[in-house]
Motif scaffolding. Structure first.
Motif, mmCIF file in Angstrom:
data_model
loop_
_atom_site.group_PDB
_atom_site.id
_atom_site.type_symbol
_atom_site.label_atom_id
_atom_site.label_comp_id
_atom_site.label_asym_id
_atom_site.label_seq_id
_atom_site.Cartn_x
_atom_site.Cartn_y
_atom_site.Cartn_z
ATOM 1 N N SER B 90 6.638 -36.091 29.432
ATOM 2 C CA SER B 90 7.756 -36.033 28.790
ATOM 3 C C SER B 90 8.580 -35.979 27.443
ATOM 4 O O SER B 90 9.705 -35.457 27.254
ATOM 5 C CB SER B 90 8.155 -38.061 28.918
ATOM 6 O OG SER B 90 8.362 -38.310 30.142
ATOM 7 N N LEU B 91 7.220 -36.148 26.422
ATOM 8 C CA LEU B 91 7.784 -35.656 25.260
ATOM 9 C C LEU B 91 8.132 -33.551 25.153
ATOM 10 O O LEU B 91 9.099 -33.854 24.619
ATOM 11 C CB LEU B 91 5.710 -35.848 24.237
ATOM 12 C CG LEU B 91 6.385 -36.056 22.743
ATOM 13 C CD1 LEU B 91 7.618 -37.425 22.638
ATOM 14 C CD2 LEU B 91 5.158 -36.500 22.070
ATOM 15 N N SER B 96 11.016 -29.806 23.823
ATOM 16 C CA SER B 96 11.616 -28.639 23.364
ATOM 17 C C SER B 96 13.310 -27.796 24.051
ATOM 18 O O SER B 96 14.143 -27.297 23.869
ATOM 19 C CB SER B 96 10.604 -28.010 24.372
ATOM 20 O OG SER B 96 10.269 -28.092 26.002
ATOM 21 N N CYS B 97 13.678 -29.092 25.644
ATOM 22 C CA CYS B 97 15.227 -28.803 26.325
ATOM 23 C C CYS B 97 15.495 -28.989 24.896
ATOM 24 O O CYS B 97 16.874 -28.685 24.552
ATOM 25 C CB CYS B 97 15.181 -29.951 27.064
ATOM 26 S SG CYS B 97 14.331 -29.430 28.135
ATOM 27 N N ALA B 98 15.102 -30.775 23.710
ATOM 28 C CA ALA B 98 16.861 -31.164 23.288
ATOM 29 C C ALA B 98 16.474 -30.384 21.862
ATOM 30 O O ALA B 98 17.602 -29.484 21.449
ATOM 31 C CB ALA B 98 16.116 -32.298 22.850
ATOM 32 N N LEU B 99 15.955 -29.446 20.826
ATOM 33 C CA LEU B 99 15.848 -28.944 20.154
ATOM 34 C C LEU B 99 16.329 -27.088 20.626
ATOM 35 O O LEU B 99 17.246 -26.965 19.894
ATOM 36 C CB LEU B 99 14.453 -28.441 19.894
ATOM 37 C CG LEU B 99 13.790 -29.270 18.755
ATOM 38 C CD1 LEU B 99 12.286 -28.719 18.553
ATOM 39 C CD2 LEU B 99 14.236 -28.858 17.657
ATOM 40 N N LEU B 217 20.742 -37.570 21.053
ATOM 41 C CA LEU B 217 21.295 -38.211 22.071
ATOM 42 C C LEU B 217 20.354 -36.838 23.166
ATOM 43 O O LEU B 217 20.594 -37.032 24.342
ATOM 44 C CB LEU B 217 22.898 -37.675 21.789
ATOM 45 C CG LEU B 217 23.510 -38.722 21.067
ATOM 46 C CD1 LEU B 217 24.749 -38.783 20.934
ATOM 47 C CD2 LEU B 217 23.685 -40.497 21.880
ATOM 48 N N LEU B 218 20.546 -35.358 23.379
ATOM 49 C CA LEU B 218 20.070 -34.898 23.933
ATOM 50 C C LEU B 218 18.554 -34.947 24.649
ATOM 51 O O LEU B 218 18.280 -35.040 24.987
ATOM 52 C CB LEU B 218 20.136 -33.471 23.250
ATOM 53 C CG LEU B 218 21.133 -32.821 23.432
ATOM 54 C CD1 LEU B 218 21.359 -31.034 22.370
ATOM 55 C CD2 LEU B 218 21.613 -32.572 24.796
ATOM 56 N N PHE B 219 17.760 -36.021 22.809
ATOM 57 C CA PHE B 219 16.283 -36.011 23.442
ATOM 58 C C PHE B 219 16.430 -37.479 24.333
ATOM 59 O O PHE B 219 15.716 -36.801 25.366
ATOM 60 C CB PHE B 219 15.402 -36.122 21.955
ATOM 61 C CG PHE B 219 14.669 -37.098 22.275
ATOM 62 C CD1 PHE B 219 13.342 -35.943 22.406
ATOM 63 C CD2 PHE B 219 14.216 -38.311 22.483
ATOM 64 C CE1 PHE B 219 11.879 -36.297 22.073
ATOM 65 C CE2 PHE B 219 12.366 -38.592 22.701
ATOM 66 C CZ PHE B 219 11.608 -37.470 22.659
ATOM 67 N N ALA B 239 7.558 -38.497 32.818
ATOM 68 C CA ALA B 239 7.116 -40.334 33.361
ATOM 69 C C ALA B 239 8.282 -40.582 33.657
ATOM 70 O O ALA B 239 8.107 -41.468 35.049
ATOM 71 C CB ALA B 239 6.799 -41.020 31.595
ATOM 72 N N ALA B 240 9.272 -40.123 33.638
ATOM 73 C CA ALA B 240 10.271 -40.772 34.049
ATOM 74 C C ALA B 240 10.571 -39.926 36.380
ATOM 75 O O ALA B 240 10.511 -40.904 37.019
ATOM 76 C CB ALA B 240 11.523 -40.263 34.138
#
Lengths: 345, 294
Positions: B90-91, B96-99, B217-219, B239-240
């Motif tokens: 999840s982390l 990676s996606c948010a950045l 917010l993206l994270f 985890a989701a």
């Protein structure tokens, strides 16, 4: 005398010669120095600066545009092509062209079956309930927070709270609260009731309620932020003139945040057929037809099987919905532009 | 006289009184949901079966048990992924996606807002078109494209796919950069700063609050997202996704009693909740979106 004169001439010539040599080396020194100076201090011409700007601009823009061409343009072109194919998956042949067979299937199912009609009704119901109930509530709440009324900061946190929790978590919490908690509490008071989300007749209102409850977070942040940009002088004049909160909300706040509102309204229209309404989080793959939306159905078609057998049909639905939504979105955009008070501040 | 004054005031604030009442009802509803979840997650299963809403001794063992009971079998039965690994996935996925999305969006919007180049109009139009011209049902095609580029069922595949400049946050950044005076950039350029230095050392620090707000917010969005990892990285369950399977496919994911599932919900919820407590102001900072013009 003559000898003296001659010696004087020789001396003069010699001095002249020395001075020429000295001048020669001085010139070399000046040239070298000026070259060194030019090397140290860059001469910035407008043309070279513009060139550097363009090199920088295009080197940074190139990859995102390639990404856009592949993952937006390419994906959509592939989606259109996919709608005219059929999955085979045998003897090394994965897809074969079938013309308009997928479109025929859609119209057959839509006009001769009940399922897709019901999905259309459900998709529109979710949209209009969001528009008629969710949007006004979000605007009222944002106004309350913007005006810094009693406990506004606390409510801001509470309203934003569902946005930070995974929809799987909130969906399961809600499912448990409504179907177990509420039923048990009512039973303690001697009222027998069936679990709302388990009961087909009660399922739609329960899901609609959940969707409205979970919809405020980001909208509240955006709307209240837009409201804080309203000039204080305008609000102060209104207060001096004795304008009441509701009047201020309708006549000042809404016209001044109309641009932000219209953006969200347009984006909302584009989501009519993609909205899953949290159904996958609430029911996984087993949501009843009485609540299913097109967004949920398309997601199931893509995610249900282990093969790509329903991919072409899902792509076909996408094309049909896009053809409906494009003019609809354009119309809504036009309509909003017409009624936009277009206030500059 | 005083009575009359009160009457006028009450009439003035009737509207806000109604809004306050609705807000209180909403708060009670949200807190009761959270209370039921926490209370159930701390129940011993036999106690829960006897009385799901009654009081019973607190049973913290559920939280410990969730870490062993909360698992998923992946890679055709060759590997078992437990909750600890899922939290790590999840982390990685969320970071990676948010950045990726935040960096690409902020750089592109800066270039479009501050450089006068003919391509700007094209870039801006692509963003508006992607927002107002809905292209529905591209998911099957996206999956095919991900497979074609070797991004399907990999840990960093979704990051590459999400690193796009399209979306609402482009407009957020665009509005921010447009509102920024050009004087800073001109002054830095006269002092000899290069284009890259101006962007990284002058402009971005000026908008770092907005950038951090968008990143956070993206994270959260990616941390909570279960549908993308479910489709694009099923051998690396976040985890989701794990919780989704834990809740809805208990046969696939160990012994999932209701109190255990609730404990799982709380474990997924707590890291984000702590993040929210520490960065509350950034989470709810001022982000503005203008109209869709062009």
């Amino acid at each position: 005398m003559k000898r003296q004169k001659n010696s004087g001439d020789v001396q003069t010539k010699f001095e002249l010669f020395l001075s020429r040599i000295s001048d020669y080396f001085y010139n070399i020194s000046v040239k070298l120095h000026s070259k060194k100076k030019n090397k140290g201090e860059k001469t910035v011409s407008m043309a070279s600066n513009r060139k550097k700007q363009l090199v920088f601009y295009f080197s940074l823009v190139a990859l995102p545009i390639i990404h856009y061409l592949i993952f937006y343009v390419g994906v959509n072109i592939n989606s259109i092509l996919l709608a005219f194919k059929e999955y085979v998956g045998v003897n090394g042949v994965v897809y074969r062209p079938v013309g308009f067979a997928n479109f025929e299937r859609f119209f057959q199912e839509f006009f001769h079956g009940q399922m897709l009609k019901q999905m259309l009704v459900n998709s529109l119901t979710f949209y209009f309930v969001g528009l008629i109930v969710g949007l006004p509530l979000a605007l009222f709440f944002s106004f309350y927070i913007y005006k810094k009324y009693f406990l506004s900061e606390f409510f801001r946190v509470v309203l934003f709270f569902p946005s930070i929790i995974s929809s799987v978590v909130t969906a399961f919490m809600y499912l448990f609260m409504v179907d177990v908690g509420l039923v048990e509490i009512m039973a303690k008071f001697g009222v027998e009731m069936l679990p709302p989300l388990g009961e087909p007749e009660m399922r739609m209102p329960a899901v609609l309620f959940y969707n409205v409850m979970m919809s405020f977070g980001t909208n509240i942040i955006m709307y209240s932020s837009a409201m804080t940009r309203i000039p204080v002088s305008v609000v102060e004049y209104a207060a001096i003139d004795g304008v009441k909160p509701f009047k201020e909300f309708v006549s000042i706040t809404i016209p001044l945040i109309f641009d932000t509102m219209s953006t969200f309204l347009i984006v909302g229209v584009t989501g009519i057929f993609t909205n899953q309404a949290h159904l996958y989080a609430l029911f996984a793959k087993s949501a009843g037809i009485e609540v299913q939306t097109f967004g949920y159905y398309t997601f199931l078609l893509t995610n249900l099987g282990v093969t790509e057998i329903e991919f072409p049909y899902a792509a076909t639905l996408g094309i049909i919905f896009t053809l409906i939504l494009v003019p609809l979105t354009m119309f809504v955009r036009w309509l909003l532009a017409k009624i936009n008070p277009d206030v500059q501040y | 006289m005083r009575r009359k004054k009160f009457k006028i005031q009450s009439k003035n604030y009737l509207f806000m009184g109604i809004v306050l009442a609705v807000l209180i009802a909403y708060t009670i509803f949200m807190f009761s949901i959270l209370f039921f979840t926490v209370a159930t997650s701390l129940k011993f299963n036999p106690d829960y079966l006897i009385d799901p809403i009654g009081f019973s001794p607190l049973y913290f063992q559920n939280y410990k048990n969730a870490f062993s009971a909360f698992y998923q079998i992946v890679k055709n039965g060759k590997q078992v992924v437990y909750l600890g690994d899922m939290l790590l996935y999840s982390l990685i996925y969320a970071l990676s996606c948010a950045l990726g999305h935040m960096i690409v969006t902020s750089v592109m919007s800066y270039l479009v807002a501050k450089y006068k180049v003919w391509l700007n109009k094209f870039i801006y139009t692509t963003v508006i078109i992607a927002m107002v011209l809905p292209v529905v049902g591209a998911l099957p095609s996206q999956i095919q494209m991900a497979k074609a580029f070797g991004l399907y069922n990999t840990l960093f595949g979704p990051c590459v796919m999400q690193s796009s400049y399209l979306g609402m946050y482009f407009l957020v950044f665009y509005a921010t950069f447009k509102g920024l005076s050009d004087e800073y950039i001109e002054a830095a350029t006269i002092d000899g700063a290069g284009q890259f230095t101006v962007m990284l050392k002058i402009v971005f620090p000026l908008v770092k609050t907005s950038m951090f707000a968008v990143f956070v917010l993206l994270f959260i969005g990616y941390w909570n997202d279960y549908s993308t990892p479910l489709i694009y990285m099923f051998d690396y369950p976040t985890a989701a996704v794990g919780l989704f399977n834990f809740v809805y496919n208990p046969s696939q994911a160990g012994t999932a009693t209701i109190p255990l599932r609730m404990a799982g919900c709380m474990i997924l919820f707590l890291p984000i909740f702590l993040l929210f407590i520490f960065f509350k102001d950034i989470f709810m900072g001022n982000l503005t979106v203008g109209g869709l013009k062009g």
